[in-house]
Design a protein around this motif. Sequence first.
Motif, PDB file in Angstrom:
ATOM      1  N   LEU A   1      14.497   7.730   4.452  1.00 15.42           N
ATOM      2  CA  LEU A   1      13.587   6.539   4.733  1.00 15.42           C
ATOM      3  C   LEU A   1      14.012   5.156   3.702  1.00 15.42           C
ATOM      4  N   GLN A   2      13.564   4.559   3.935  1.00 11.08           N
ATOM      5  CA  GLN A   2      14.796   3.383   3.543  1.00 11.08           C
ATOM      6  C   GLN A   2      13.547   2.568   3.202  1.00 11.08           C
ATOM      7  N   ILE A   3      12.835   2.426   1.945  1.00 12.77           N
ATOM      8  CA  ILE A   3      11.288   2.043   1.404  1.00 12.77           C
ATOM      9  C   ILE A   3      11.851   0.717   0.593  1.00 12.77           C
ATOM     10  N   GLU A   4      11.152  -0.217   1.067  1.00  9.59           N
ATOM     11  CA  GLU A   4      10.785  -1.705   0.122  1.00  9.59           C
ATOM     12  C   GLU A   4       9.982  -1.863  -0.198  1.00  9.59           C
ATOM     13  N   ASP A   5       8.722  -2.282  -0.990  1.00  7.96           N
ATOM     14  CA  ASP A   5       7.871  -2.994  -1.643  1.00  7.96           C
ATOM     15  C   ASP A   5       6.741  -1.161  -0.903  1.00  7.96           C
ATOM     16  N   ASN A   6       6.903  -0.082  -1.511  1.00  3.37           N
ATOM     17  CA  ASN A   6       6.252   1.650  -1.310  1.00  3.37           C
ATOM     18  C   ASN A   6       6.068   1.143  -0.463  1.00  3.37           C
ATOM     19  N   LEU A   7       7.192   0.717   0.777  1.00  2.00           N
ATOM     20  CA  LEU A   7       7.126   1.318   2.139  1.00  2.00           C
ATOM     21  C   LEU A   7       7.704   1.361   3.087  1.00  2.00           C
ATOM     22  N   PRO A   8       7.545   2.467   4.000  1.00  2.00           N
ATOM     23  CA  PRO A   8       9.191   3.001   4.000  1.00  2.00           C
ATOM     24  C   PRO A   8       8.906   2.649   5.701  1.00  2.00           C
ATOM     25  N   VAL A   9       9.993   0.752   5.588  1.00  2.00           N
ATOM     26  CA  VAL A   9      10.839   0.692   7.191  1.00  2.00           C
ATOM     27  C   VAL A   9      11.966   1.514   8.114  1.00  2.00           C
TER      28      VAL A   9
END
Length: 709
Positions: free
Chosen positions: A31-39
């Motif tokens: 999982l690629q995570i950005e700003d506490n959200l998986p994108v």
Amino acid sequence: MPSTPTPRRASATRVVRTTCPYCAVQCNFDLQIEDNLPVKATPTKECPVAHGTVCKKGLSALNDVRHPDRLTQPLLRKNGELVPVSWTEALAYVADALRPLLDTQPNAVGVLGSGALTNEKTYLLGKFARLALRTANIDYNGRYCMSSAATALNRTVGYDRGLGFPLEEISTSDLILLVGANIAETLPPVMQYLKRARDRGATVYAIDPRATPTAKVAGRHLAVRPGTDGILALGLLHLMKAWGRIRPTAPAHGMPEVLWQADDYPPPSVASACGVAEDELITLAKLYAGAHKPLILTGRGPEQHAHGTDTVQAYLNLAFLTGHFGKPGGGYGTLTGQGNGQGGREHGQKADQLPGARSLRNPKHRTEMAALWGCSPEDLPQPGLSAQELLSACGEAGGIEALIVLGSNPIVSAPGAMHVRQRLSALKHLIVIDVLPSETAQLATLVLPGSMWCEEEGTTTNLEGRVQRRRKAITPPAAAREDWRILCDLAAAIGHPQGFTYATFRELQDEFFRATGGGVADYSGLSAERLDRASAQWPVRSADGPDTPYAYAPTYPTPDGLARLHVPSLPPPPSPHHLLLTTGRLGNQYQSGTQTRRNPALRATLELQVHPETARERGLKPGDLARVTTPHGTLDLPVALNPGLRPDTLFMPFHWEASANLLTSPDRLDPHSRMPAFKATPATLMPVPVSVPEAQPARIAPLEGGVPI
């Protein structure tokens, strides 16, 4: 002069490897995570099971995490409506609702769990029910999935690991019998092993009332009548005995009696009962007799009957008596369905079970667990009600007055859906812990927002007994909490915090691993660090000891080390003149559809599949509304023609509330496993009459957008 815009700060990006939330293959992806959200989710070739393949459900799972229906704060029913409240008010409701019951009649409080829970949550839920609530009445939705096969394996060889060998061994088999197992739609990544076996020259048979996508890949299809799989197994054993192919895997109890019974199942009567041609039966038997590594894999088709345990027993007997049971690439296996269906049935949320697949009926096992939990063995309840019995007791006088549901949606998944809705509506208190507003949550008196798969740590166990880490990638949104913390909060609210004050998740996880030590399903040699290095197949009995890829070699964990074969007790075949309704899954949907029906990437339509000849006889064309009636209900559905379906069989998926389980029986249960009878319900079919009001048409579109709650 215009001002220069302030540069946007690039968000930090992390990558976390974890496991898919769906089926029991338990594929891995990053999982690629950005700003506490998986994108983004990327399958990894390092996955020991799927080797980089992930099905459409897994690839679209991130849509669930971002869904606008996500539950993010407690909801309490006031004046008939569910309204947002604080955790303080929610837990005060729990205290007021449950404490008076627990003081006088703890068995009036029930708990329903799920095969989707991590091993640690399964363990904690069982501990919570028996130590904090002191109730006997806990069970889980896996009762509707694996219970018949698990019961047959347990009473035959002393324990139940769906596949006693690594998945890769499937590709080495030279004959594979898929008995009611639609792998292509339910466990898609497993198809790579099936295709590899076929490419190496194996013969693959799909034994199923309909030509499923799996049957089309298999290449050979035997369309038996629903409910006759066990008779087919006895017919094959009859021929193995007649042809001198009885070579038992090991000494075992019950062999003479089982072989005597097979004398009563000659080919003509078996072919007639199963609704197949006798020459087809003989062809299959010759292939089995001549195979070096034949493998029988059962799915829900033969298991979800009131005689499911005995049907599986018939196939176990066949594999054992012909010398193939427990051998690599051969013998028998059962295909677990739910994401943690294997681990979920090992560690204490079953009605009769303690962690490590121990038995509540065994005084030694009770003593072992009481010592770990710091209580007296006498304080632990005896086995309670199974899932369907638990639901049927809700709201009844002297029955269940309060029910806690974690990760399950019985209004859709349980048979006799209208009956179940009535029973849950009669409860004084229905407390649901979930992540999306399921149909069951919409009936609740209290809804607690829990954690999704990528918001929690833990372990899951796949269909081959392989334990893998599920790693936390993000935190739950807003006021949602991790499920394990919610259970500890509930224990404190009812005044029994002892044993539920973990400082960290790791403290709970280490206790769970210890609790399994000495049990049949022993995970005590595992740790997060060991699982970071590699997955492991249980049992794993010491930190520096090996795991167990091949689980079913003699001697067995039975009192004398011998297997116990049982004579199957099977009902007479259904009348060939009656239609039978059978139920199952669609490739783009999962279980009760709480997540997948909301997912725009997973479109599916609810239709009644009918053989063209059957439709023509009743004046039905594709798309017409047909009325299906069983002893349990009536439903109007659009018709879809399926020439690969038996003419005496109707097929309907169960992922919608207004679907198959409105028509199945809530009363007929397997006497051994307590599995309900999903797969062969007598039915009538007719066009919807024009002159009378129609029954409510089933919903045929996926849920989208906000659902009122």
